[in-house]
Write an enzyme that holds these catalytic residues in place. Structure first.
Site, short mmCIF file in Angstrom:
data_model
loop_
_atom_site.label_atom_id
_atom_site.label_comp_id
_atom_site.label_asym_id
_atom_site.label_seq_id
_atom_site.Cartn_x
_atom_site.Cartn_y
_atom_site.Cartn_z
N VAL A 94 0.84 -1.20 0.00
CA VAL A 94 0.00 0.00 0.00
C VAL A 94 0.88 1.26 0.00
O VAL A 94 2.08 1.19 0.27
CB VAL A 94 -0.95 0.03 1.22
CG1 VAL A 94 -1.97 -1.11 1.11
CG2 VAL A 94 -0.19 -0.05 2.52
N CYS A 95 0.25 2.38 -0.29
CA CYS A 95 0.93 3.68 -0.30
C CYS A 95 1.62 3.91 1.03
O CYS A 95 1.01 3.66 2.06
CB CYS A 95 -0.10 4.78 -0.57
SG CYS A 95 0.59 6.43 -0.55
N PRO A 96 2.84 4.42 1.12
CA PRO A 96 3.64 4.89 -0.01
C PRO A 96 4.60 3.83 -0.57
O PRO A 96 5.40 4.16 -1.43
CB PRO A 96 4.43 6.03 0.61
CG PRO A 96 4.72 5.55 2.00
CD PRO A 96 3.52 4.73 2.40
N VAL A 97 4.52 2.59 -0.06
CA VAL A 97 5.50 1.59 -0.49
C VAL A 97 5.29 1.26 -1.97
O VAL A 97 6.23 0.87 -2.67
CB VAL A 97 5.44 0.33 0.42
CG1 VAL A 97 6.46 -0.70 -0.01
CG2 VAL A 97 5.69 0.74 1.87
#
Lengths: 268, 84
Positions: free
Chosen positions: B19-22
Site C-alpha cells: 500500500v501507499c507509499p510503499v
C-alpha cells in the site's frame, strides 16, 4: 545491495523524496557518522541519523547518565541513570533501528586518540559542551580532511556551522583560540532548555544526511545562529582566514592539541 | 488512440501486495536499476495506486507510455525511465 521489504517500508519517506531515492538511501545505509558527545546535541542527532538508516554510527562520551541529563538528552531514559552514556545511547539506537551498527568509545576524546577515532568516519558531529573538545575536534578534522558539524548551545541561544575540507572557514577561522577556562559558563552552569538541544542537534543530523546523500548545500561559510526568545535565525557570512593556524596558508597547528578543561569539567 | 507497438519491458515490478507509499517506493527502486530510456512494467491495483503512481512518476520526469486494465481489478503500467 538490494532492499528488504521491511527496509522499503521503514525508509519509504526517505526513498520517496526525489532528492534521496533508493540511491540516497543506500548511501545512508553505507554511511559512517561519528557523534562526539552523547548529550544534549548528540542525543537527537544520533536518534535522527539512526532512524534515517545511517548504517554505521560511532559514539564517544566519557560520562554516565545522570538524572539532571534527562531534561534534554532524550536518547537516555530514567532507567538508564548510572549507565555509561554510550551504552545507554547504543541500546536506544538498536531498539530504534536494528539496521544500524554502533561502535562506542567510553572515554575522553584526546589529542592522542582523536585522529584514529575520526579516520573511519565520513562525517563527524561535534556534540560536546566545552571549548577544549571543540577546538580539538576542529583541528583533528581539518588535519585529517574530515567534514564535521560544529554546534553549541547555551541558555536560549544556539549556533551551527559545517566544515567541509577545502571549502570555507573552519571553527578556528572564526574563533582563533579557546576562551580562558571558566570565562564562559558551560550549559551545566548556565542552564539550557532541552528543546534548544533538539533544534540544533537536529540541524546537525540534517547536515550529515545532506552530506552523505550529496544533496543540497552544506552550511559552510556561514554561521547560523538561533535565538529562541526572539525566535530569530540569522546566517552570518564568515570567511576562511589565510592566517588561520590550522587551515590557513602556513599552518602552525599540525597535530591536535589538548587544552586545559575548565575546572568544573574535571571529575571529582 | 493508435495502437502503437511498444518494445518489451526491460524489467517488471508487482506492487499489488503493498500500500501507499510503499507502492511508489517499489517502483522508484526498480527504476534505479534501469538506464534512462529503458522501460519498466508495473502491475498495480485499481483505485489509489492507479490514481497516484503514474502522476508521481511524471512528477519525477519519467514518461508514462501506457496504462491498461488486466480485467482482474489490476492494471499494467509501462513507464520509460527519464534522465537522472
Amino acid at each position: 545491495m538490494s532492499f528488504t521489504d521491511e527496509q522499503l517500508e521503514r525508509y519509504s519517506r526517505n526513498i520517496i523524496l526525489k532528492e534521496v531515492g533508493g540511491k540516497g538511501q543506500k548511501k545512508l545505509l553505507n554511511g559512517r557518522v561519528l557523534i562526539i558527545g552523547a548529550g544534549g546535541l548528540g542525543a537527537p542527532a544520533a536518534m535522527y541519523l539512526a532512524a534515517a538508516g545511517v548504517g554505521h554510527l560511532g559514539l564517544a562520551d566519557a560520562d554516565r547518565v545522570d538524572l539532571s541529563n534527562l531534561q534534554r538528552q532524550i536518547i537516555h531514559t530514567t532507567s538508564d541513570v548510572g549507565l555509561p552514556k554510550v551504552e545507554s545511547a547504543r541500546l536506544t539506537i538498536k531498539a530504534l533501528n536494528p539496521d544500524v551498527t554502533v561502535q562506542t568509545l567510553e572515554g575522553l576524546v584526546t589529542a592522542e586518540n582523536v585522529s584514529s577515532l575520526i579516520k573511519d568516519y565520513d562525517f563527524i558531529i561535534d556534540g560536546t559542551d566545552n571549548f577544549p573538545a571543540k577546538f580539538l575536534i576542529n583541528d583533528a578534522c581539518v588535519i585529517e580532511g574530515k567534514p564535521f558539524s560544529h554546534a553549541g548551545i547555551i541558555r536560549f541561544q544556539g549556533q551551527l556551522i559545517t566544515y567541509i575540507p577545502h571549502q570555507g572557514p573552519c571553527y578556528r577561522c572564526l574563533f582563533p583560540a579557546p576562551p580562558p577556562p571558566d570565562a564562559v559558563p558551560t550549559c551545566r552552569q548556565a542552564g539550557v532548555i532541552g528543546a534548544m538541544a533538539g533544534v540544533i542537534g537536529s540541524l546537525q543530523a540534517m547536515e550529515a544526511v545532506k552530506y552523505l546523500c550529496g544533496i543540497g548545500k552544506p552550511l559552510t561559510g556561514s554561521l547560523l545562529t538561533y535565538d529562541a526568545l526572539s525566535m530569530e535565525f540569522r546566517k552570518i557570512k564568515v570567511t576562511k582566514r589565510a592566517t588561520c593556524p590550522v587551515c590557513g596558508d602556513n599552518p602552525t597547528i599540525v597535530q591536535p592539541i589538548d587544552y586545559e578543561a575548565p575546572s568544573c569539567d574535571l571529575k571529582p | 488512440m493508435p495502437n502503437k507497438t511498444l518494445p518489451p519491458p526491460d524489467s517488471t515490478v508487482d506492487i499489488t501486495e503493498v500500500v501507499c507509499p510503499v507502492t511508489f517506493v517499489k517502483v522508484k527502486v526498480a527504476l534505479d536499476d534501469l538506464e534512462p530510456g529503458q522501460i519498466l512494467s508495473v502491475r498495480l491495483n485499481d483505485g489509489e495506486p492507479v490514481e497516484n503512481v503514474p502522476r508521481s512518476l511524471k512528477d519525477e520526469g519519467h514518461r508514462v507510455l501506457k496504462l491498461s486494465a488486466n480485467g482482474d481489478g489490476t492494471y499494467n503500467l509501462l513507464v520509460e525511465k527519464g534522465q537522472e
